[in-house]
Design an enzyme around this catalytic site. Structure first.
Site, PDB file in Angstrom:
ATOM      1  N   HIS A 160       1.291   2.225  -3.261  1.00  0.00           N
ATOM      2  CA  HIS A 160       0.272   3.083  -3.887  1.00  0.00           C
ATOM      3  C   HIS A 160       0.758   4.520  -3.985  1.00  0.00           C
ATOM      4  O   HIS A 160       0.303   5.268  -4.827  1.00  0.00           O
ATOM      5  CB  HIS A 160      -1.030   3.017  -3.092  1.00  0.00           C
ATOM      6  CG  HIS A 160      -1.699   1.684  -3.148  1.00  0.00           C
ATOM      7  ND1 HIS A 160      -2.893   1.421  -2.520  1.00  0.00           N
ATOM      8  CD2 HIS A 160      -1.338   0.528  -3.759  1.00  0.00           C
ATOM      9  CE1 HIS A 160      -3.241   0.163  -2.740  1.00  0.00           C
ATOM     10  NE2 HIS A 160      -2.298  -0.399  -3.488  1.00  0.00           N
ATOM     11  N   ASP A 213       0.868  -1.181   0.000  1.00  0.00           N
ATOM     12  CA  ASP A 213       0.000   0.000   0.000  1.00  0.00           C
ATOM     13  C   ASP A 213       0.903   1.228   0.000  1.00  0.00           C
ATOM     14  O   ASP A 213       1.976   1.185  -0.569  1.00  0.00           O
ATOM     15  CB  ASP A 213      -0.953  -0.039   1.206  1.00  0.00           C
ATOM     16  CG  ASP A 213      -2.267   0.700   0.959  1.00  0.00           C
ATOM     17  OD1 ASP A 213      -2.198   1.884   0.586  1.00  0.00           O
ATOM     18  OD2 ASP A 213      -3.344   0.115   1.122  1.00  0.00           O
TER      19      ASP A 213
END
Length: 480
Positions: free
Chosen positions: A333, A299
């Site tokens: 991300h 992430d």
């Protein structure tokens, strides 16, 4: 006798009054220093913040977990040995709890004040796969909302002068069979029909409690629920050091200093590709220094937060004075991200001398929120950053962020005072600059200087925001 008693009472009162005055004066000095820092400009502010961050110091006393019954065979559970060693260290006034080379299985580790948990080279701490080991529930947080839940794997609550250091590895042992399936995604092992976090008794229930202002003590999850614990969490702590160690196979967020001040994360490797495996998430945190780290994550590499929706507004502590330098960001991300849980706001974020490069890195710098979150971002300074490849954009600001249901509300975010300079991007992906503001919100004073971006399908896309101020910015060979 009576007159002696009076003298003793008078002396005690005087000492108490003096202590209170000293505390008040100390608080006043802290307030003055905060105001002075806020008055400084740009990178002068960063240097002043660094001088304020206190790195914990420890007594030269050592407590080897082997002396408290630990067995380095990877199968014997060492929870009690770790607990006893930490307690002994704390009771002796502090020092270093040593984990030597070998594999040590344990349940959650709860740190106490003045304890440095030190992993020697070759040490690997394996965390139990048995959920019962993470009970009783403790005061923690899940995606920006406080609750009572399974204990984080390494946890400290209202402690000061704590550390985890060394050259060893913390292995959360999360995988497609353990913890990760609860996210509800098939690629992480979830099987249709089995419990997951989006079931009514999990996240929807917690979201409702947040909206209704349910007291945290009554937000009881843990057994019978499917909300994963964080890996390392300092909750309401002062003077925290995480240095040298490696974190891998995390259930959820990896390093999570929440409501904590004076945090140093130095030379840490986060190599964990599970769901929501953010590398480092300071939340309601002040004076944070992240340096010399490698983030290779599932992430965001670094995500700065300050509470979700009503919880953030209830707590009302902005995350501020956060410096990221000399770090490497690979998969993730975003490289350095603010949001989406920033309802109490973020200010004074500094990023310098970092490299960000991976075909699996989506953005370099990212700000994400919406009108349910609200919040603000004021003062982001980025310089000397080398970006190789990202998928979507070098800079993305998104005020329409949402991955769950409807995310529209009445709290309009404000984003202002973003300064980026001396940045190069070899392959920017879809956009050089991508800003999706919204009517009623403010996105203003974004400044880019001495920046070269190549490989962008589209140079810029900006909606519902003030124009970007460009100075010597070249995208795809054209000056902006």
């Amino acid at each position: 006798m009576i007159s002696r008693l009076r003298i003793l009472i008078f002396a005690s009162c005087a000492i108490l009054f003096s202590c209170k005055n000293e505390k008040k004066e100390s608080e006043n000095v802290a307030e003055v220093k905060t105001e002075e820092i806020q008055d400084l400009e740009g990178w002068d502010k960063a240097e002043a913040i660094l001088k304020e961050i206190k790195i914990p110091q420890f007594q030269d006393k050592k407590f080897n977990v082997l002396d408290y019954g630990a067995v380095a065979d990877g199968t014997t559970k060492n929870s009690e040995a770790f607990k006893k060693a930490i307690a002994a260290c704390n009771e002796a006034g502090g020092g270093m709890v040593i984990v030597p080379s070998g594999k040590f299985l344990t349940g959650p580790i709860h740190l106490k004040s003045n304890v440095n948990l030190h992993l020697e080279e070759g040490a690997e701490v394996l965390f139990s796969k048995e959920k019962q080991d993470y009970l009783p529930v403790v005061h923690t947080s899940y995606e920006g909302v406080e609750l009572m839940n399974y204990s984080p794997l390494i946890y400290a609550f209202e402690q000061e002068n704590i550390a985890v250091t060394g050259k060893g590895t913390f292995n959360g042992q999360a995988d497609n069979e353990n913890w990760w399936p609860w996210c509800g995604a098939e690629r992480y092992g979830h099987k249709e029909g089995t419990p997951q976090q989006k079931d009514d008794h999990n996240l929807p229930s917690l979201r409702k409690m947040n909206e209704e202002g349910t007291p945290v003590a009554d937000r009881v999850f843990g057994e019978g629920h499917q909300l994963r614990p964080t890996f390392f969490e300092s909750f309401s702590c002062e003077n925290v050091l995480v240095q040298g160690v490696t974190f891998t196979n995390a259930p959820f967020w990896v390093i999570h200093p929440i409501k904590s001040n004076n945090i140093t994360v130095d030379g840490v490797t986060v190599n964990s590709h599970g769901p929501n495996n953010d590398g480092c998430d300071p939340e309601y945190a002040k004076n944070v220094h992240i340096k010399n780290c490698l983030f290779n994550t599932g992430d965001d590499c670094i995500a700065i937060k300050s509470g979700r929706n009503n919880d953030g507004r209830r707590v009302n502590i902005p995350s501020e004075n956060i410096i990221v330098e000399d770090c490497e960001m690979k998969d993730g991300h975003g490289g350095v991200v603010m949001g989406s849980e920033i309802s109490a706001g973020v200010r004074n974020v500094f990023v310098r001398n970092c490299t960000m490069d991976s075909p699996n890195l989506d953005r370099a710098i990212r700000i994400k929120t919406n009108t349910l979150r609200g919040g603000f971002v004021d003062g982001v300074y980025v310089k000397n950053v080398q970006v190789g490849q990202v998928k979507e954009a070098m800079l993305k600001v998104n005020l329409h962020y949402g991955i769950y249901d409807n995310q529209d509300g009445e709290f309009f975010p404000e984003i202002s005072n973003i300064y980026m300079e001396d940045v190069t991007v070899k392959n920017a992906g879809k956009y050089g600059i991508l800003i999706a503001g919204r009517e009623g919100s403010k996105v203003s004073n974004i400044n880019l200087k001495n920046i070269t971006i190549d490989g962008a399908d589209t140079a810029e896309k900006i909606t519902d925001a003030d124009p970007v101020n460009y100075e010597n910015v070249i995208i795809n060979g054209e000056k902006m």
